[in-house]
Scaffold this motif. Structure first.
Motif, PDB file in Angstrom:
ATOM      1  N   ASN A  11      -0.284  -3.890  35.353  1.00 15.68           N
ATOM      2  CA  ASN A  11       0.088  -2.605  34.753  1.00 15.68           C
ATOM      3  C   ASN A  11      -0.856  -2.157  33.646  1.00 15.68           C
ATOM      4  O   ASN A  11      -0.593  -1.156  32.973  1.00 15.68           O
TER       5      ASN A  11
ATOM      6  N   THR B 174      -1.408   5.129  40.591  1.00 15.67           N
ATOM      7  CA  THR B 174      -0.620   6.354  40.511  1.00 15.67           C
ATOM      8  C   THR B 174       0.213   6.459  41.785  1.00 15.67           C
ATOM      9  O   THR B 174       0.155   5.580  42.656  1.00 15.67           O
ATOM     10  N   ASN B 175       0.952   7.536  41.917  1.00 14.96           N
ATOM     11  CA  ASN B 175       1.819   7.694  43.083  1.00 14.96           C
ATOM     12  C   ASN B 175       1.044   7.838  44.384  1.00 14.96           C
ATOM     13  O   ASN B 175       1.568   7.522  45.455  1.00 14.96           O
ATOM     14  N   ASP B 176      -0.193   8.318  44.302  1.00 16.25           N
ATOM     15  CA  ASP B 176      -0.932   8.531  45.552  1.00 16.25           C
ATOM     16  C   ASP B 176      -2.311   7.866  45.600  1.00 16.25           C
ATOM     17  O   ASP B 176      -2.996   7.935  46.617  1.00 16.25           O
TER      18      ASP B 176
ATOM     19  N   ASN C 183       3.188  -4.848  44.224  1.00 14.05           N
ATOM     20  CA  ASN C 183       4.458  -4.140  44.059  1.00 14.05           C
ATOM     21  C   ASN C 183       5.562  -5.009  43.464  1.00 14.05           C
ATOM     22  O   ASN C 183       6.540  -4.482  42.929  1.00 14.05           O
TER      23      ASN C 183
ATOM     24  N   ILE D 159       4.650   1.262  38.789  1.00 13.40           N
ATOM     25  CA  ILE D 159       4.535   2.306  39.810  1.00 13.40           C
ATOM     26  C   ILE D 159       4.196   1.616  41.123  1.00 13.40           C
ATOM     27  O   ILE D 159       3.175   0.940  41.233  1.00 13.40           O
ATOM     28  N   LYS D 160       5.034   1.772  42.128  1.00  9.07           N
ATOM     29  CA  LYS D 160       4.853   1.057  43.386  1.00  9.07           C
ATOM     30  C   LYS D 160       3.788   1.720  44.259  1.00  9.07           C
ATOM     31  O   LYS D 160       3.637   2.950  44.269  1.00  9.07           O
ATOM     32  N   ILE D 161       3.051   0.882  44.957  1.00 17.42           N
ATOM     33  CA  ILE D 161       2.021   1.368  45.872  1.00 17.42           C
ATOM     34  C   ILE D 161       2.664   1.801  47.178  1.00 17.42           C
ATOM     35  O   ILE D 161       3.424   1.037  47.797  1.00 17.42           O
ATOM     36  N   ASP D 162       2.352   3.008  47.599  1.00 14.84           N
ATOM     37  CA  ASP D 162       2.802   3.491  48.899  1.00 14.84           C
ATOM     38  C   ASP D 162       1.782   3.067  49.947  1.00 14.84           C
ATOM     39  O   ASP D 162       0.579   3.036  49.692  1.00 14.84           O
TER      40      ASP D 162
ATOM     41  N   SER E 256      -1.057   5.345  50.276  1.00 13.63           N
ATOM     42  CA  SER E 256      -1.877   5.650  49.105  1.00 13.63           C
ATOM     43  C   SER E 256      -3.358   5.440  49.400  1.00 13.63           C
ATOM     44  O   SER E 256      -3.738   4.535  50.153  1.00 13.63           O
TER      45      SER E 256
END
Length: 238
Positions: free
Chosen positions: A177, A185-187, A214, A219-222, A225
């Motif tokens: 972190n 980030t989110n994306d 994760n 902030i979780k990795i999609d 992403s």
């Protein structure tokens, strides 16, 4: 009436034997003191200070050399010993060549056999690849330090059998972190190259690097992403 006395004596001796075994297998207090004096809470290393306190370091090196882990040690005690040894000998490697701007200014720093444990020569690579990585805990990558800015910070306490598991959890979470070492980030994800270099170590129970991150990331990795890796800064961590 003599038999009960013998039995009582046996119980007492057994108690003291068990108490002794429950104590730490190795005393890291010298290293703990050296770290407290010369490493800031955010991991900045005062190499000049370590040089001034070299008597502390060399006392610790002597203890490390004379008392390597044995089969009677717990896994946590063994893990703490080898992590501390790696970090302490990295400090030695730097101060032996100081002043320098980067560990990479030293010729083959990780392959260099420059210290002995129990009469056997070792390199930092030996400790990392032949011992620590084989203990199958990928969190060690966030506890051992390569004297560089992009590495995990030097923890300013000694690892012990009692604190190593909790410390590894905290250090892993903090590293993941830390926006100076991982940008999530989110994306978009720009991860530390540690996750590239040691990719297979983080594939646990069928998961991948993203799954490992994760577990600790705020902030979780999609899976969709955009992913990449940050440049690695090898400047000295001072």
């Amino acid at each position: 009436m003599k038999a009960p006395k013998i039995t009582f004596l046996f119980i007492i001796l057994s108690f003291f034997s068990l108490t002794a075994k429950s104590q730490q297998a190795f005393d890291h207090s010298i290293w703990d003191r050296a770290l407290l004096l010369n490493v800031s809470p955010d991991g900045k290393v005062n190499y000049d200070g370590f040089m001034r306190d070299s008597s502390l370091l060399y006392s610790y090196f002597l203890e490390l050399s004379k008392n390597p882990p044995t089969a009677s040690w717990s896994k946590d005690e063994t893990l703490a010993y080898w992590i501390n040894a790696y970090n302490a000998y990295t400090i030695k490697l730097i101060i032996d060549s100081y002043p320098i701007k980067s560990i990479k200014d030293i010729d083959d720093p990780w392959k260099k056999e420059f210290f002995k444990i129990n009469g056997e020569w070792y390199s930092l690579n030996d400790l990392e690849h032949k011992i620590l990585r084989k203990m199958n805990d990928p969190r060690i990558h966030f506890a051992i330090n390569c004297a560089s800015f992009s590495c995990p910070i030097v923890w300013n306490q000694a690892f012990t059998g009692d604190n190593v598991d909790e410390a590894l959890h905290t250090l892993t979470k903090n590293f993941i972190n830390d926006p100076q070492r991982n940008k999530i980030t989110n994306d978009t994800v720009e991860a530390s190259k540690i996750f590239l270099w040691y990719k297979k170590d983080f594939k646990i129970n069928g998961g991948d690097v993203a799954d490992f991150i994760n577990k600790y990331a705020d902030i979780k990795i999609d899976k969709q992403s955009k992913k990449g890796y940050m440049d690695y800064n090898w400047s000295l961590n001072e």
